[in-house]
Design a protein around this motif. Structure first.
Motif, short mmCIF file in Angstrom:
data_model
loop_
_atom_site.label_atom_id
_atom_site.label_comp_id
_atom_site.label_asym_id
_atom_site.label_seq_id
_atom_site.Cartn_x
_atom_site.Cartn_y
_atom_site.Cartn_z
N THR A 329 9.82 12.86 37.18
CA THR A 329 8.85 12.49 38.21
C THR A 329 7.46 13.03 37.90
N ASP A 330 7.39 14.28 37.48
CA ASP A 330 6.10 14.89 37.18
C ASP A 330 5.74 14.84 35.69
N ALA A 331 6.65 14.33 34.86
CA ALA A 331 6.44 14.36 33.41
C ALA A 331 6.12 13.00 32.82
N PHE A 332 6.40 11.91 33.54
CA PHE A 332 6.20 10.56 33.02
C PHE A 332 5.03 9.90 33.74
N THR A 333 4.04 9.47 32.96
CA THR A 333 2.86 8.78 33.50
C THR A 333 2.93 7.31 33.10
N PRO A 334 3.21 6.40 34.04
CA PRO A 334 3.31 4.98 33.70
C PRO A 334 1.99 4.41 33.20
#
Length: 346
Positions: A329-334
């Protein structure tokens, strides 16, 4: 040649993001061609050049002397042509250890990862890029000789039963990354990126103390990306329909086979990215999760988490959705410009 060039371009693209914040003076980079793919290895620190030299030698040894299924001098070739005879290995030999890992993962995934599909891959022509669509009767016969129950492993002795043959391509690069990691640690390296043709390992953190940033490929446009993952000390492995495929009579056939049917898996997915702390598991799980589909992949993640084997997933469905697990949730930037619908799974 076209696939090799595409892989190189993707590697350059990924590393342009990965290396953000580093300077050329702090690192050594080497491009290696092994295991039928372009690899880019970058090591930081005083021992970088020597560490890279050792890493390249290790990769070529693994490829040519141990894991190649087509090179007559390799250990795997000899095992596959042993005609049911038991082959003995030394206590420190790599091949039986890798086979044991492959069998363990196959059991953990209820056969969704199957290292015995060599003759089926051959029938489809993926081994030598001589593609064809085998008949249902041919596949039925070939599948009768597959399954991990036909691999007898007793400590370091291996016997292939009933005409079984191994293809370790679905785990080999991840296992190689594990070995390289151990070797780099022995040489005092604490910061490195290893891109083994789509199997990426980020070792430690960047020299400025920050996480690495790794672009995840867009399966519909391999010159673009789905998003960027921030990670440290992780293996990031993607399996997708865009990697190896052919078309016949308007139908696309990809190389990720369903062990139950012998045909390209139709699971509702077009790519799977796995993040975990072990390269061999990340590599094999990316295949298994692709075969299992979204629901099966998430159920497998829950099952293995209960057994202490944690991993995260980015799943791309064939209807244009990107699903990623709660640990990202906090590690993947779409990539908001990709055209996909993104959903974080609770």
């Amino acid at each position: 040649m076209k696939r090799q060039l595409a892989a190189l371009l993707l590697t350059i693209f990924a590393l342009s993001l990965t290396a953000c914040g580093e300077t050329a003076a702090e690192s050594e980079t080497r491009t290696v061609y092994a295991m039928d793919t372009v690899m880019n290895l970058t090591v930081y620190g005083e021992n970088a050049a020597a560490a890279l030299e050792s890493a390249e030698k290790e990769l070529h040894t693994l490829d040519e002397a141990v894991l190649s299924r087509t090179a007559e001098g390799s250990e795997l070739y000899a095992l596959n042509t042993s005609n049911g005879e038991t082959v003995e290995y030394g206590a420190d030999d790599i091949l039986p250890a890798l086979i044991e890992t492959a069998l363990t993962i196959s059991d953990a995934t209820d056969g969704a990862f199957d290292p015995t599909l060599a003759p089926v891959l051959d029938a489809w022509g993926f081994t030598k890029d001589e593609h064809r669509v085998p008949s249902a009767d041919e596949l039925k016969e070939l599948l009768s000789h597959t399954g991990c129950g036909k691999v007898a492993l007793e400590k370091t002795a291996v016997t292939l039963l009933d005409g079984a043959q191994l293809d370790l391509g679905g785990i080999a690069k991840g296992y190689a990354a594990d070995l390289l990691r151990a070797q780099l640690e022995k040489e005092g390296v604490t910061s490195a990126t290893l891109d083994l043709g789509g199997d990426v390992f980020v070792m430690g953190r960047k020299t400025d103390g920050g996480d690495w940033r790794i672009a995840v490929k867009d399966p519909a446009d391999t010159e673009s990306y789905l998003g960027v993952v921030s990670a440290a000390d992780k293996f990031i492995v993607t399996s997708g329909v865009y990697e190896r495929y052919f078309e016949e009579n308007g139908v696309r056939y990809h190389h990720i086979l369903d062990p139950k049917t012998g045909c390209p898996a139709e699971s509702g997915l077009v790519s799977v990215t796995v993040l975990c702390e072990n390269g061999a598991w990340a590599d094999a799980l990316s295949t298994a999760c692709f075969v299992l589909g979204p629901d099966g992949a998430l159920a497998l993640r829950d099952d293995l988490a209960d057994q202490g084997a944690d991993f995260e997933l980015i799943l791309v469905t064939d209807d244009g959705r990107v699903l990623y697990t709660d640990g990202l949730t906090d590690a993947f930037t779409p990539n908001d410009e990709s055209g996909y619908t993104y959903e974080a799974l609770a």
